[in-house]
Design an enzyme around this catalytic site. Sequence first.
Site, PDB file in Angstrom:
ATOM      1  N   GLY A 206      94.829  43.531  11.212  1.00 15.58           N
ATOM      2  CA  GLY A 206      95.308  42.412  11.907  1.00 15.58           C
ATOM      3  C   GLY A 206      95.892  41.430  10.854  1.00 15.58           C
ATOM      4  O   GLY A 206      96.421  41.686  10.059  1.00 15.58           O
ATOM      5  N   ASP A 226      84.636  43.049   5.341  1.00 15.19           N
ATOM      6  CA  ASP A 226      84.631  43.082   6.806  1.00 15.19           C
ATOM      7  C   ASP A 226      83.525  44.120   6.952  1.00 15.19           C
ATOM      8  O   ASP A 226      82.332  44.191   6.397  1.00 15.19           O
ATOM      9  CB  ASP A 226      86.083  43.995   7.101  1.00 15.19           C
ATOM     10  CG  ASP A 226      86.344  43.762   8.661  1.00 15.19           C
ATOM     11  OD1 ASP A 226      85.521  43.802   9.593  1.00 15.19           O
ATOM     12  OD2 ASP A 226      87.601  43.261   8.867  1.00 15.19           O
ATOM     13  N   ASN A 273      88.725  34.242   7.532  1.00 13.95           N
ATOM     14  CA  ASN A 273      89.498  34.842   8.631  1.00 13.95           C
ATOM     15  C   ASN A 273      88.673  35.636   9.835  1.00 13.95           C
ATOM     16  O   ASN A 273      89.339  35.576  10.918  1.00 13.95           O
ATOM     17  CB  ASN A 273      90.725  35.762   8.172  1.00 13.95           C
ATOM     18  CG  ASN A 273      91.184  36.487   9.073  1.00 13.95           C
ATOM     19  OD1 ASN A 273      92.232  36.115  10.089  1.00 13.95           O
ATOM     20  ND2 ASN A 273      90.908  37.738   9.242  1.00 13.95           N
ATOM     21  N   GLY A 275      87.008  36.679  12.722  1.00 15.85           N
ATOM     22  CA  GLY A 275      86.713  36.096  14.110  1.00 15.85           C
ATOM     23  C   GLY A 275      86.703  36.943  15.019  1.00 15.85           C
ATOM     24  O   GLY A 275      87.298  37.863  15.121  1.00 15.85           O
ATOM     25  N   ALA A 283      80.738  29.717  33.507  1.00 16.10           N
ATOM     26  CA  ALA A 283      79.713  29.766  34.614  1.00 16.10           C
ATOM     27  C   ALA A 283      79.260  31.209  34.476  1.00 16.10           C
ATOM     28  O   ALA A 283      78.359  31.673  34.792  1.00 16.10           O
ATOM     29  CB  ALA A 283      80.436  29.677  35.926  1.00 16.10           C
ATOM     30  N   ASN A 332      91.118  26.322  26.328  1.00 13.34           N
ATOM     31  CA  ASN A 332      91.565  27.369  26.941  1.00 13.34           C
ATOM     32  C   ASN A 332      90.505  27.931  28.037  1.00 13.34           C
ATOM     33  O   ASN A 332      89.351  28.048  27.833  1.00 13.34           O
ATOM     34  CB  ASN A 332      91.998  28.479  26.160  1.00 13.34           C
ATOM     35  CG  ASN A 332      93.057  29.541  26.576  1.00 13.34           C
ATOM     36  OD1 ASN A 332      93.695  29.128  27.723  1.00 13.34           O
ATOM     37  ND2 ASN A 332      93.229  30.396  25.994  1.00 13.34           N
ATOM     38  N   TYR A 338      84.818  30.358  22.199  1.00 17.04           N
ATOM     39  CA  TYR A 338      85.843  30.467  21.159  1.00 17.04           C
ATOM     40  C   TYR A 338      86.527  29.060  20.783  1.00 17.04           C
ATOM     41  O   TYR A 338      86.610  28.637  19.607  1.00 17.04           O
ATOM     42  CB  TYR A 338      87.017  31.227  21.613  1.00 17.04           C
ATOM     43  CG  TYR A 338      87.975  31.865  20.720  1.00 17.04           C
ATOM     44  CD1 TYR A 338      87.774  32.373  19.723  1.00 17.04           C
ATOM     45  CD2 TYR A 338      89.211  31.288  21.031  1.00 17.04           C
ATOM     46  CE1 TYR A 338      88.971  33.142  18.767  1.00 17.04           C
ATOM     47  CE2 TYR A 338      90.202  31.590  20.017  1.00 17.04           C
ATOM     48  CZ  TYR A 338      89.978  32.483  18.932  1.00 17.04           C
ATOM     49  OH  TYR A 338      91.040  32.868  18.128  1.00 17.04           O
ATOM     50  N   LYS A 342      86.592  26.926  17.097  1.00 20.21           N
ATOM     51  CA  LYS A 342      87.895  26.871  16.294  1.00 20.21           C
ATOM     52  C   LYS A 342      87.969  25.391  16.158  1.00 20.21           C
ATOM     53  O   LYS A 342      88.368  25.120  15.182  1.00 20.21           O
ATOM     54  CB  LYS A 342      88.983  27.600  17.189  1.00 20.21           C
ATOM     55  CG  LYS A 342      88.807  29.082  17.250  1.00 20.21           C
ATOM     56  CD  LYS A 342      88.977  29.730  15.640  1.00 20.21           C
ATOM     57  CE  LYS A 342      88.701  31.212  15.559  1.00 20.21           C
ATOM     58  NZ  LYS A 342      89.003  31.597  14.440  1.00 20.21           N
ATOM     59  N   THR A 373      99.110  40.957  17.566  1.00 17.71           N
ATOM     60  CA  THR A 373      98.235  41.568  17.028  1.00 17.71           C
ATOM     61  C   THR A 373      97.597  42.778  18.063  1.00 17.71           C
ATOM     62  O   THR A 373      97.894  42.631  19.199  1.00 17.71           O
ATOM     63  CB  THR A 373      97.008  40.731  16.282  1.00 17.71           C
ATOM     64  OG1 THR A 373      96.157  40.228  17.431  1.00 17.71           O
ATOM     65  CG2 THR A 373      97.716  40.029  15.337  1.00 17.71           C
TER      66      THR A 373
HETATM   67  P1  NAD Z   1      91.012  40.962  14.645  1.00 16.88           P
HETATM   68  O1  NAD Z   1      90.030  41.236  15.705  1.00 16.88           O
HETATM   69  O2  NAD Z   1      92.485  42.270  14.543  1.00 16.88           O
HETATM   70  O3  NAD Z   1      90.120  40.984  12.994  1.00 16.88           O
HETATM   71  C1  NAD Z   1      89.396  40.300  12.888  1.00 16.88           C
HETATM   72  C2  NAD Z   1      88.508  40.997  11.895  1.00 16.88           C
HETATM   73  O4  NAD Z   1      87.276  40.325  11.639  1.00 16.88           O
HETATM   74  C3  NAD Z   1      88.023  42.419  12.219  1.00 16.88           C
HETATM   75  O5  NAD Z   1      88.318  43.374  11.280  1.00 16.88           O
HETATM   76  C4  NAD Z   1      86.636  42.599  12.366  1.00 16.88           C
HETATM   77  O6  NAD Z   1      85.778  43.556  11.938  1.00 16.88           O
HETATM   78  C5  NAD Z   1      85.976  41.184  11.655  1.00 16.88           C
HETATM   79  N1  NAD Z   1      84.774  40.635  11.865  1.00 16.88           N
HETATM   80  C6  NAD Z   1      84.496  40.312  13.036  1.00 16.88           C
HETATM   81  N2  NAD Z   1      83.345  39.961  13.025  1.00 16.88           N
HETATM   82  C7  NAD Z   1      82.906  40.139  11.765  1.00 16.88           C
HETATM   83  C8  NAD Z   1      81.504  39.929  11.078  1.00 16.88           C
HETATM   84  N3  NAD Z   1      80.438  39.494  11.780  1.00 16.88           N
HETATM   85  N4  NAD Z   1      81.456  40.092   9.435  1.00 16.88           N
HETATM   86  C9  NAD Z   1      82.488  40.351   9.179  1.00 16.88           C
HETATM   87  N5  NAD Z   1      83.795  40.637   9.527  1.00 16.88           N
HETATM   88  C10 NAD Z   1      83.821  40.585  10.835  1.00 16.88           C
HETATM   89  O7  NAD Z   1      91.738  39.690  15.079  1.00 16.88           O
HETATM   90  P2  NAD Z   1      93.014  38.892  14.442  1.00 16.88           P
HETATM   91  O8  NAD Z   1      93.773  38.823  15.736  1.00 16.88           O
HETATM   92  O9  NAD Z   1      93.700  39.559  13.202  1.00 16.88           O
HETATM   93  O10 NAD Z   1      92.610  37.339  14.106  1.00 16.88           O
HETATM   94  C11 NAD Z   1      92.330  37.062  12.877  1.00 16.88           C
HETATM   95  C12 NAD Z   1      91.759  35.828  13.023  1.00 16.88           C
HETATM   96  O11 NAD Z   1      92.746  34.869  13.658  1.00 16.88           O
HETATM   97  C13 NAD Z   1      90.383  35.404  13.917  1.00 16.88           C
HETATM   98  O12 NAD Z   1      89.780  34.421  13.419  1.00 16.88           O
HETATM   99  C14 NAD Z   1      90.939  34.944  15.183  1.00 16.88           C
HETATM  100  O13 NAD Z   1      90.345  34.011  15.822  1.00 16.88           O
HETATM  101  C15 NAD Z   1      92.409  34.067  14.815  1.00 16.88           C
HETATM  102  N6  NAD Z   1      93.417  33.822  15.554  1.00 16.88           N
HETATM  103  C16 NAD Z   1      94.101  35.026  15.896  1.00 16.88           C
HETATM  104  C17 NAD Z   1      95.030  34.829  16.933  1.00 16.88           C
HETATM  105  C18 NAD Z   1      96.018  36.062  17.214  1.00 16.88           C
HETATM  106  O14 NAD Z   1      96.973  35.766  18.303  1.00 16.88           O
HETATM  107  N7  NAD Z   1      95.808  37.124  17.068  1.00 16.88           N
HETATM  108  C19 NAD Z   1      95.411  33.580  17.232  1.00 16.88           C
HETATM  109  C20 NAD Z   1      94.703  32.444  16.963  1.00 16.88           C
HETATM  110  C21 NAD Z   1      93.687  32.690  15.981  1.00 16.88           C
END
Ligand code: NAD
Length: 432
Positions: A206, A226, A273, A275, A283, A332, A338, A342, A373
């Site tokens: 992602g 990761d 990154n 998340g 609830a 949201n 979440y 954030k 993604t």
């Molecule tokens: P994703 O789920 O594809 O990737 C997240 C990665 O974080 C994964 O590879 C996961 O294994 C890793 N991860 C999770 N927990 C972990 C831990 N405890 N230790 C180490 N690694 C860990 O998510 P994404 O869509 O690529 O999002 C990346 C970031 O962007 C996140 O912080 C997400 O909240 C933020 N975000 C995404 C979007 C969206 O539209 N996709 C929107 C707003 C914010």
Amino acid sequence: MGDRYASFANSGPGHALVKRLGLPDPPRLRRDAALAGPVLLGGRPASPIRDTLTKMGVEVLDAGAPPHGALIFDASGLSDSSQLSALYEFFHPHARSLRRGGRVIVVGTAPSDCPAPRAATAQRALEGLTRSIGKEFGRGITAQLVYVAPGGDTAVESTLRFLLSGRSAYVSGQVVRVGPGNPPQPTDTARPLDGRTALVTGAARGIGAAIARTLGRDGATVIALDVPGSGDALAAVANEVRGRAVQLDLTHPGAADRLAAHLPDGVDIVVHNAGITRDRTIAKMDAAGWDTVLAVNLSAPERINDALLERGLLHDGGRIVGVSSIAGIAGNRGQTNYATSKAGVIGLVQSTAPVLIGRGITVNAVAPGFIETAMTAKMPLMLREAGRRMNSLSQGGLPVDVAETIAWLAAPGSGTVTGNIVRVCGQSLLGA
Ligand code: NAD
């Protein structure tokens, strides 16, 4: 995962139909490094922006026949609201002739840096103008306000370079603050991060994988981190960028110590990154759903920062970049956990940036909107379509849009850009 509607709307017959029916018309976005030009520059006489643009190789015009690639107005001299009419006089005649994918940038002085209330009022008013232009101009044109602190004239170059380039295609309606100082400009603009080491968490897929690739492209040695379960995917990203893979669960009690042991020579750039989401209304949410999201998204970045700083492993002149979300700005439904985490990332940036400024370490965050993604591909169809279209560009962003924004914040030339939250959301209506 692809946006079929956007592909249809960009086809010949599709575009005609979309126009006729008045449906959302997502423009095809240019995402390359080329700078929009020529620039029509208005506002403050003898603006230092002219020299900066010329140094960047951008053609600058004071007047001249359209079409222009960008309209830049230096409003930093405005000291009273009666002078705001100069903006109308500049933008009104050129609103229709700016090129497709063009750029609008207004340069001002942050209200907090203004000597008098009237000047601060006029400068604050600029936000309304730029955000409205972002919504009006269409055709992939973006609009931003850049507040430059007194003494920050040369520091603005890296920000102008990013905002004028195709790399900021999905960033619009933002207010960026550039501080005073004279950060080093890279000798090789194609590899500004040469010699730097960057830690990227959640890098197996992602947005994180895109960040690793983009920082690697810019010359950084990337440490891709990761969870242990992400083994092959993580190794593939690390190999692709000729970096190093670290398998570590950031919520593990000893994670900070173990991470520090992987970084004996320290790092220059840290991108938080990783998340997760565990969506439920409050609830219906169990305590584990709350705790795990807060642990990964907020407590882990705090603990990593503390561990690196206490051990002197984040070098002077370093960069910390958090990944927030527009959910952290707007809130949201179904995401109290979440959105709390954030919004906390924003708090982390705002509280930490002033503390580290003396060491030349900047702390910023990006706040993505709807990004294409695997995560957003799983959303219910109607929610997904709404997420894609409810922004000024009528489409979702790509992971690379977030990555490019982070690369700008990480660049040596962005050394006075700190304490900013930059949304990468195509000017989403949520929390705008
Ligand atoms: P994703 O789920 O594809 O990737 C997240 C990665 O974080 C994964 O590879 C996961 O294994 C890793 N991860 C999770 N927990 C972990 C831990 N405890 N230790 C180490 N690694 C860990 O998510 P994404 O869509 O690529 O999002 C990346 C970031 O962007 C996140 O912080 C997400 O909240 C933020 N975000 C995404 C979007 C969206 O539209 N996709 C929107 C707003 C914010």
